[in-house]
Design a protein around this motif. Structure first.
Motif, short mmCIF file in Angstrom:
data_model
loop_
_atom_site.label_atom_id
_atom_site.label_comp_id
_atom_site.label_asym_id
_atom_site.label_seq_id
_atom_site.Cartn_x
_atom_site.Cartn_y
_atom_site.Cartn_z
N ALA A 106 -30.02 -26.37 45.29
CA ALA A 106 -28.96 -25.78 44.47
C ALA A 106 -27.61 -26.35 44.88
O ALA A 106 -27.38 -26.65 46.06
N GLN A 137 -30.85 -26.48 40.72
CA GLN A 137 -29.88 -25.68 39.98
C GLN A 137 -28.46 -26.13 40.33
O GLN A 137 -28.19 -26.57 41.45
N LEU A 202 -24.58 -22.31 34.38
CA LEU A 202 -25.76 -22.58 35.20
C LEU A 202 -26.50 -23.75 34.57
O LEU A 202 -26.94 -23.68 33.42
N GLN A 204 -29.36 -27.15 35.08
CA GLN A 204 -30.55 -27.61 35.79
C GLN A 204 -30.63 -29.12 35.69
O GLN A 204 -30.52 -29.69 34.61
#
Length: 205
Positions: A106, A137, A202, A204
Motif C-alpha cells: 500500500a 493499494q 483509493l 489499485q
C-alpha cells in the motif's frame, strides 16, 4: 523536493491546516485507511507531523510502515506522537530514497503530489509504481481545482506561502488525477471534502 524545506513551519503546520480547513484535512486523510489490508507493508510519502501515522496504527496495528519525510523536524514530531516505533521505519528523504529491495502492499501520498510540476509528476509516479506490488493499494489525498474563484484564490495564496516559506518549485496545482490515470492505475472509490476542494481517492495498481 528539497530536504528540510518544511522545517520552518513544522511546529505550526497542523494548526494552520485546522485554522483554514477545520477538520477536513484530517478527515480526508484517514477516510480510506480502513481499506488497507492487515499486515500490509505500507509506504507513506510526505507524512507530515504524524497525525496520519497515529490514525493508521490505531486502525492497522499490524502493518509495517516505511515513513519517508523530507522534513527532519516533521519526523521528530511524528516519533513523539506514537508509542510503538518498532513497526515504523523513518527515512529522512524523498521519493529518491525509497528502498528498491522492498515491494509495498500500500502507498499513501497525502498532499504530496501537489508539490511538483506537471513535468516532475510524470517521472515521480512511474518511480512510485516501480516500488509497489502488483494490485497494491494507493491512497491519494490532495486538492483539486473545480475552476471556482474562491478555490483558485486559495491555491494562489497557498502556493505563494509555501514557495516563500518552504522553497517549493511548483507554482500551480498539477492535474495529479490525470497523471495517475495515464499509467493505468484504477480508481476504486473517491470522496470529496471542503466543498469539493479536497479529494481522496483509493486506487489499485
Amino acid at each position: 523536493m528539497k530536504l528540510n524545506g518544511f522545517d520552518r513551519i513544522a511546529f505550526i503546520y497542523d494548526f494552520l491546516a485546522k485554522l483554514v480547513f477545520n477538520n477536513s484535512i484530517v478527515n480526508s486523510q484517514k477516510y480510506f485507511l480502513n481499506k488497507i489490508q492487515d499486515y500490509s507493508k505500507v509506504l507513506i510519502l510526505g507524512g507530515g507531523s504524524g497525525q496520519l501515522l497515529v490514525e493508521l496504527l490505531k486502525l492497522k496495528p499490524n502493518c509495517e510502515v516505511c515513513y519517508v519525510e523530507a522534513s527532519e523536524r516533521m519526523i521528530v514530531l511524528s516519533k513523539n506522537k506514537i508509542k510503538r516505533t518498532s513497526m515504523v521505519h523513518f527515512i529522512h528523504g524523498t521519493e529518491e530514497d525509497i528502498s528498491r529491495s522492498i515491494e509495498y502492499d500500500a502507498l499513501i501520498t497525502n498532499f504530496y503530489l501537489d508539490l511538483f510540476t506537471e513535468y516532475q509528476l510524470a517521472d515521480i509516479i512511474v518511480k512510485l509504481q516501480s516500488a509497489m506490488k502488483p494490485e497494491a493499494q494507493w491512497i491519494v489525498t490532495d486538492f483539486v481545482s473545480n475552476n471556482k474563484w474562491w478555490q483558485e484564490t486559495m491555491l494562489k495564496v497557498m502556493y505563494w506561502f509555501f514557495r516563500i516559506t518552504c522553497d517549493i518549485e511548483s507554482q500551480q496545482l498539477p492535474e495529479w488525477d490525470k497523471a495517475v490515470e495515464k499509467i493505468g492505475v484504477k480508481e476504486i472509490e473517491s470522496k470529496t471534502f471542503y466543498r469539493s476542494f479536497i479529494k481522496t481517492s483509493l486506487y489499485q495498481f
